[in-house]
Scaffold this motif. Structure first.
Motif, PDB file in Angstrom:
ATOM      1  N   GLY A  61     -11.110  -6.379  -0.949  1.00 47.44           N
ATOM      2  CA  GLY A  61     -10.770  -4.978  -1.152  1.00 47.44           C
ATOM      3  C   GLY A  61      -9.272  -4.792  -1.119  1.00 47.44           C
ATOM      4  N   LEU A  62      -8.828  -3.627  -1.545  1.00 56.87           N
ATOM      5  CA  LEU A  62      -7.409  -3.308  -1.521  1.00 56.87           C
ATOM      6  C   LEU A  62      -7.030  -2.666  -0.189  1.00 56.87           C
ATOM      7  N   VAL A  63      -5.938  -3.123   0.366  1.00 57.55           N
ATOM      8  CA  VAL A  63      -5.422  -2.587   1.622  1.00 57.55           C
ATOM      9  C   VAL A  63      -3.967  -2.210   1.381  1.00 57.55           C
ATOM     10  N   SER A  64      -3.590  -1.012   1.788  1.00 59.18           N
ATOM     11  CA  SER A  64      -2.220  -0.549   1.607  1.00 59.18           C
ATOM     12  C   SER A  64      -1.359  -0.936   2.795  1.00 59.18           C
ATOM     13  N   LEU A  65      -0.100  -1.295   2.518  1.00 58.14           N
ATOM     14  CA  LEU A  65       0.844  -1.561   3.594  1.00 58.14           C
ATOM     15  C   LEU A  65       1.210  -0.265   4.313  1.00 58.14           C
ATOM     16  N   ILE A  66       1.292   0.822   3.546  1.00 57.73           N
ATOM     17  CA  ILE A  66       1.554   2.150   4.109  1.00 57.73           C
ATOM     18  C   ILE A  66       0.238   2.923   4.026  1.00 57.73           C
ATOM     19  N   PRO A  67      -0.249   3.474   5.124  1.00 61.06           N
ATOM     20  CA  PRO A  67      -1.520   4.214   5.060  1.00 61.06           C
ATOM     21  C   PRO A  67      -1.469   5.347   4.032  1.00 61.06           C
ATOM     22  N   HIS A  68      -2.612   5.566   3.385  1.00 59.37           N
ATOM     23  CA  HIS A  68      -2.684   6.564   2.316  1.00 59.37           C
ATOM     24  C   HIS A  68      -2.408   7.964   2.851  1.00 59.37           C
ATOM     25  N   ARG A  69      -1.691   8.735   2.057  1.00 58.96           N
ATOM     26  CA  ARG A  69      -1.314  10.119   2.353  1.00 58.96           C
ATOM     27  C   ARG A  69      -0.576  10.248   3.676  1.00 58.96           C
ATOM     28  N   THR A  70       0.410   9.380   3.846  1.00 57.17           N
ATOM     29  CA  THR A  70       1.287   9.516   5.009  1.00 57.17           C
ATOM     30  C   THR A  70       2.708   9.714   4.484  1.00 57.17           C
TER      31      THR A  70
END
Length: 176
Positions: A61-70
């Motif tokens: 799955g895709l994981v963001s380094l910066i949390p979404h909508r922060t």
């Protein structure tokens, strides 16, 4: 809002930027249109997603380094980007003969303004979603939302096309 909706609303931001900047840069202001589209999706791709395997779910799955909508969805940073793009002159200093002949410096500022306007339009459209956007701090739990529709709603592209159409009409009225 989905990628297509953000691209359409970024197009609207780029068209409105080109219309607003037409009196300053003439046809060079049209460079704001593609950068508005790119800026319209920027808050999502600036999170820098990478593939990661989940042992618990047994799939990739895709994981963001910066949390979404922060931080990428925090409005003061995009307003600051727009203010900086509008207020600072962007001289294009180079001795390259083609850059001097083509006068590339006059394309940089409308491109930056279009990008920042597209990012702000992204936030405005995410504000209509139930998840909302952070207002006070980028990592706050409380977010502001107008609760107009959920992501994936069939009205999203219609709203984006309507915004782009109206913005195109405004640009056409300014240019003609």
């Amino acid at each position: 809002m989905g990628k297509t909706g953000h691209q359409l609303t970024g197009l609207a931001a780029g068209l409105l930027t080109a219309a607003a900047c037409w009196h300053l840069w003439g046809s060079a202001a049209l460079v704001a249109i593609p950068t508005g589209i790119i800026g319209g999706t920027a808050p999502d791709w600036l999170e820098v997603a990478h593939a990661e395997y989940s042992q618990t779910r047994q799939k990739w799955g895709l994981v963001s380094l910066i949390p979404h909508r922060t931080i990428t969805h925090w409005w003061p940073l995009w307003v600051l980007a727009l203010v900086v793009a509008c207020s600072l002159p962007f001289p294009f200093t180079t001795f390259h003969i083609f850059a001097v002949l083509l006068n590339l410096g006059r394309f940089i500022q409308p491109a930056c303004i279009g990008f920042a306007a597209g990012g702000l339009m992204h936030l405005l459209m995410d504000l209509t979603n139930p998840t909302g956007i952070p207002i006070a701090t980028p990592f706050s739990r409380s977010r502001k939302s107008l609760h107009l529709w959920r992501s994936g709603n069939p009205w999203e592209p219609v709203a984006g096309m309507a915004m782009a159409g109206i913005a195109g009409l405004v640009l056409w009225l300014v240019v003609r």
